[in-house]
Design a protein around this motif. Sequence first.
Motif, mmCIF file in Angstrom:
data_model
loop_
_atom_site.group_PDB
_atom_site.id
_atom_site.type_symbol
_atom_site.label_atom_id
_atom_site.label_comp_id
_atom_site.label_asym_id
_atom_site.label_seq_id
_atom_site.Cartn_x
_atom_site.Cartn_y
_atom_site.Cartn_z
ATOM 1 N N ARG A 143 -0.866 -1.263 -1.410
ATOM 2 C CA ARG A 143 -1.524 -1.198 -2.712
ATOM 3 C C ARG A 143 -3.037 -1.305 -2.557
ATOM 4 N NH1 ARG A 143 -0.382 -4.837 -8.102
ATOM 5 N NH2 ARG A 143 -2.013 -3.871 -9.338
ATOM 6 N N SER A 144 -3.472 -2.199 -1.701
ATOM 7 C CA SER A 144 -4.905 -2.365 -1.462
ATOM 8 C C SER A 144 -5.509 -1.090 -0.878
ATOM 9 C CB SER A 144 -5.135 -3.546 -0.512
ATOM 10 O OG SER A 144 -6.500 -3.676 -0.211
ATOM 11 N N ALA A 145 -4.814 -0.476 0.056
ATOM 12 C CA ALA A 145 -5.307 0.772 0.660
ATOM 13 C C ALA A 145 -5.374 1.886 -0.384
ATOM 14 C CB ALA A 145 -4.410 1.186 1.824
ATOM 15 N N ALA A 146 -4.368 1.980 -1.241
ATOM 16 C CA ALA A 146 -4.361 3.000 -2.291
ATOM 17 C C ALA A 146 -5.500 2.774 -3.276
ATOM 18 C CB ALA A 146 -3.020 2.998 -3.018
ATOM 19 N N VAL B 117 -8.696 4.008 -1.689
ATOM 20 C CA VAL B 117 -8.789 5.468 -1.696
ATOM 21 C C VAL B 117 -9.167 5.973 -3.088
ATOM 22 C CG1 VAL B 117 -7.436 7.596 -1.475
ATOM 23 C CG2 VAL B 117 -7.246 5.812 0.255
ATOM 24 N N ILE B 118 -8.559 5.408 -4.111
ATOM 25 C CA ILE B 118 -8.874 5.816 -5.490
ATOM 26 C C ILE B 118 -10.333 5.503 -5.813
ATOM 27 C CG2 ILE B 118 -8.403 5.309 -7.923
ATOM 28 C CD1 ILE B 118 -5.441 4.968 -7.095
ATOM 29 N N TYR B 119 -10.794 4.331 -5.422
ATOM 30 C CA TYR B 119 -12.190 3.965 -5.669
ATOM 31 C C TYR B 119 -13.130 4.938 -4.960
ATOM 32 C CZ TYR B 119 -16.612 1.518 -5.503
ATOM 33 O OH TYR B 119 -17.948 1.211 -5.610
ATOM 34 N N ASP B 120 -12.845 5.229 -3.696
ATOM 35 C CA ASP B 120 -13.696 6.159 -2.937
ATOM 36 C C ASP B 120 -13.703 7.545 -3.578
ATOM 37 O OD1 ASP B 120 -14.274 4.136 -1.165
ATOM 38 O OD2 ASP B 120 -12.867 4.830 0.383
#
Length: 89
Positions: free
Chosen positions: A45-48, A51-54
Amino acid sequence: MASSLLEKQASVEDVLREVSRLKSVVTEAVEEGVQTAVKALKQGRSAAEDVIYDARHTVKQKPLQAVGVVFAAGVLAGAIIGWLSTRRS
């Protein structure tokens, strides 16, 4: 006959002790597996979210490039779908 009864009783107690021990081992293994799965879900979840923020940041910084990439992806997807639909006919 009495010694046979005592041996059976001792055997039953040994079996019950072993079953109890196995139950504890299995319970610990299941709890450890659940903890590992929860940890993996949190990391995913943290990785996703990263990615969304980036992606949002990049779209805000380079909106024309983002539109171009989405347009190109749409054209490519349309071409692949069109090609696949003509192959099946």
